[in-house]
Design an enzyme around this catalytic site. Structure first.
Site, PDB file in Angstrom:
ATOM      1  N   GLU A  82       0.859  -1.175   0.000  1.00 36.54           N
ATOM      2  CA  GLU A  82       0.000   0.000   0.000  1.00 36.54           C
ATOM      3  C   GLU A  82       0.898   1.228   0.000  1.00 36.54           C
ATOM      4  O   GLU A  82       1.827   1.322   0.801  1.00 36.54           O
ATOM      5  CB  GLU A  82      -0.885  -0.001   1.248  1.00 36.54           C
ATOM      6  N   TYR A 200       3.599   4.989  13.637  1.00 34.19           N
ATOM      7  CA  TYR A 200       2.583   4.928  12.584  1.00 34.19           C
ATOM      8  C   TYR A 200       1.557   6.044  12.738  1.00 34.19           C
ATOM      9  O   TYR A 200       1.131   6.661  11.760  1.00 34.19           O
ATOM     10  CB  TYR A 200       1.883   3.565  12.601  1.00 34.19           C
ATOM     11  N   SER A 509      12.328   1.050   3.061  1.00 37.62           N
ATOM     12  CA  SER A 509      13.437   0.380   2.371  1.00 37.62           C
ATOM     13  C   SER A 509      14.214   1.351   1.496  1.00 37.62           C
ATOM     14  O   SER A 509      15.449   1.379   1.510  1.00 37.62           O
ATOM     15  CB  SER A 509      12.889  -0.776   1.518  1.00 37.62           C
TER      16      SER A 509
END
Length: 586
Positions: A82, A200, A509
């Protein structure tokens, strides 16, 4: 290396770093962190691609970003990604990479795809075998649950270190729609990291309003391998990068002292033969440590996937490195309890028109339209497995027949007995997993067995470490991208530590690959800072309003004092903002 915001830095071309012509670069792993790191070394560091070698245990690149058609099994995706518009490092990378679908870049392709076909879900959850759960976009957070979120949001990182989510939230919070949306979307368990939960909340505060219907999300045209990995892999090959597949790195030698750390030699086993390479100060080494998909095991239509608890090369390498220096992290914090880091997914492919009819009934869209279908996962709220499933734009694979649909199914509770199949998901064959899914889709019980056997095929996949990065942690458990004193090496990927970004995203990443490249080559351009919505009063007010399901704040005190306060706010910037976001009534 430094962080930056705005177009001034974003559009600048870095000057050629001093001494780059003497450098070479070696990467351990060919996941997105390595692929992006190599791209940044080439594009911004002006290191020739011919001086870069990527070592990969598997026989193809991409790491966790997979998508493939297996002979005799069918299509397989272990998961999906996502994305959102504020993945600053990801889009900085893909504005450079040519698309394989349209004229322009991968970013151009992605931008227009999601502009023309914006994402949303028309039914986020079901109960009673495919019936609308009527969550109605509400979070159902009572006052206590709202206070829980505020408390965690305002807490320091140190306060949340080494704590579980269920240690900082109350039962009221866990009973809310918010937790159901959150845990199934991000794969959080109650025993996972309270710190990561906090990160988050900060990272995606601007998307709180889009959480119930997934309007915050954006997806690629095809699976993540064909849409993200292949174009980047192709571009790196064209730049002259060498990929050495079937190569497992087993150890790295270092020269370590209090003030200086240098990687001296890489050891590997390549196609069964031991080998390696010596490294000098000008030979850069960027290592992916740990792996969420390590030891994944696939079953098939008639065979359950196995839980592989044996040797895990990516984790074993990190353990070997961590034993050499405390600054290299503590891998067993993340990989030491498989029972708490595992779950299972499955890829279902339909073979005729019967199952798609049930999909369309729930998602309220034609799954063969080529446009958004479910718009994200649909959660069977009353499933004992806590089963969720999704259908992305079809075809999901370029070679997929037009009359087939590929569905991704996953469950958070793989050790609990199913509602139709009286087995745990971990014990089930692909056919049995399909039966359980069809049951929660509302397929008549008399038809379930025949449809699962003949109208679809299913490939289950057990992943022992898939949520290992969510395990409770503290500072030092993950090594810094470039440890203090390092002259030629970096750690990249989901288990290296960088800034305040959150893991389990493509952005993380790419960010680690970018930060490693920029630090090791001293590239004169800012790395894009994490989008600062957590400091934007408008984002905070909008999120507050949504978390209260639009209910205005009841100001305490006597009515006369409330009226005086409202009069003072009337016509001010603060009053206008509070009114705009529905937090006070006029």
């Amino acid at each position: 290396m430094y962080y930056s915001n705005g177009n001034y830095e974003a559009f600048a071309r870095p000057r050629k770093p001093a001494g780059v012509d003497k450098k070479t670069a070696w990467f351990v792993g060919s996941g997105l962190a390595s692929l992006s790191g190599a791209a940044f070394l080439i594009r911004d560091g002006q290191l020739p691609g011919s001086k870069i070698t990527i070592l990969e245990e598997l026989k193809l690149p991409g790491g966790a970003l997979d998508g493939i058609k297996k002979p005799k099994k069918g299509f397989v995706i272990r998961g999906g990604r996502e994305m959102e518009n504020h993945f600053e490092c990801l889009w900085d990378l893909y504005r450079t990479i040519p698309s394989m679908e349209v004229e322009g870049s991968v970013l151009d392709e992605f931008y227009w795809l999601n502009k023309d076909d914006p994402n949303s879900s028309l039914q986020r959850a079901t109960v009673d075998r495919g019936q609308d759960a009527h969550t109605d976009g509400l979070f159902t957070l009572n006052e206590k649950a709202q206070k829980d979120i505020i408390k965690i949001f305002l807490a320091s990182r140190e306060e949340m270190e080494d704590k579980r989510i269920d240690e900082v939230f109350s039962k009221d919070f866990f009973a809310s729609n918010f937790w159901m949306y959150w845990r199934t979307m991000f794969a959080f368990e109650e025993w996972h990291s309270a710190l990561e939960m906090k990160l988050y909340l900060h990272r995606f505060i601007h998307h709180i309003g889009g959480l119930p219907d997934f309007s915050a999300l954006k997806f690629t045209k095809y699976n993540q391998y064909e849409s993200l990995v292949l174009p980047l892999y192709q571009w790196l090959l064209e730049q002259g990068v060498t990929f050495k597949f079937d190569t497992t790195v087993t150890d790295v030698d270092f020269d370590l002292s209090a003030k200086r750390k240098q990687a001296k030699r890489i050891h590997w086993v390549s196609e069964g033969a031991r080998g390696g390479v010596d490294l000098g100060e000008n030979d850069l080494l960027l290592m992916t440590i740990g792996s969420l998909t390590e030891n994944s095991d696939e079953g098939d239509q008639h065979t359950p996937a196995k839980l592989n608890t044996g040797p895990a090369p990516a984790w074993d390498l990190w353990r070997t490195l961590a034993a050499k220096d405390p600054a290299f992290g503590r891998p067993d914090v993340f990989a030491g309890d498989i029972q708490k880091t595992k779950w299972e997914s499955a890829t279902v492919t339909t073979l005729d028109q019967r199952i798609p009819e049930y999909i369309q009934k729930i998602c309220k869209r034609d799954p063969f339209s080529g446009k958004v279908v479910t718009g994200g996962i649909v959660t069977a709220k009353d499933s004992s497995w806590l089963l969720s499933w999704t259908v992305n734009r079809q075809p999901h694979f370029k070679q997929q027949p037009k009359d087939q649909i590929v569905i991704w199914v996953y469950s958070l509770f793989v050790d609990v007995t199913g509602d139709y199949v009286k087995k745990t998901m971990q014990e089930c064959t692909g056919e049995e997993i399909t039966q359980e899914w069809l049951y929660h889709m509302g397929v008549p019980v008399d038809d379930i067995a025949e449809l699962a056997a003949n109208a679809g095929t299913c490939v289950p996949c057990m992943m022992p470490y898939v949520t290992s990065f969510f395990m409770p942690r503290k500072a030092g458990d993950r090594p810094q991208v470039v440890p203090e004193g390092s002259v030629n090496f970096a750690f990249i990927g989901q288990f290296s530590e960088t800034s305040r970004d959150c893991i389990f995203t493509t952005e993380y990443s790419v960010r680690t690959g970018m930060e490693a490249a920029y630090q090791l080559l001293d590239i004169e351009r800012g790395v894009p800072e994490v989008f600062a919505s957590t400091y934007d009063v408008r984002s905070l007010l909008a999120a507050t309003s949504r978390l209260r399901d639009g209910e205005a704040i009841d100001l305490p005190g006597p009515q006369i004092l409330r009226k005086r306060l409202m009069k003072r706010l009337d016509g001010t910037e603060i009053g206008e903002l509070l009114t705009e976001f529905g937090l006070i009534d006029k």
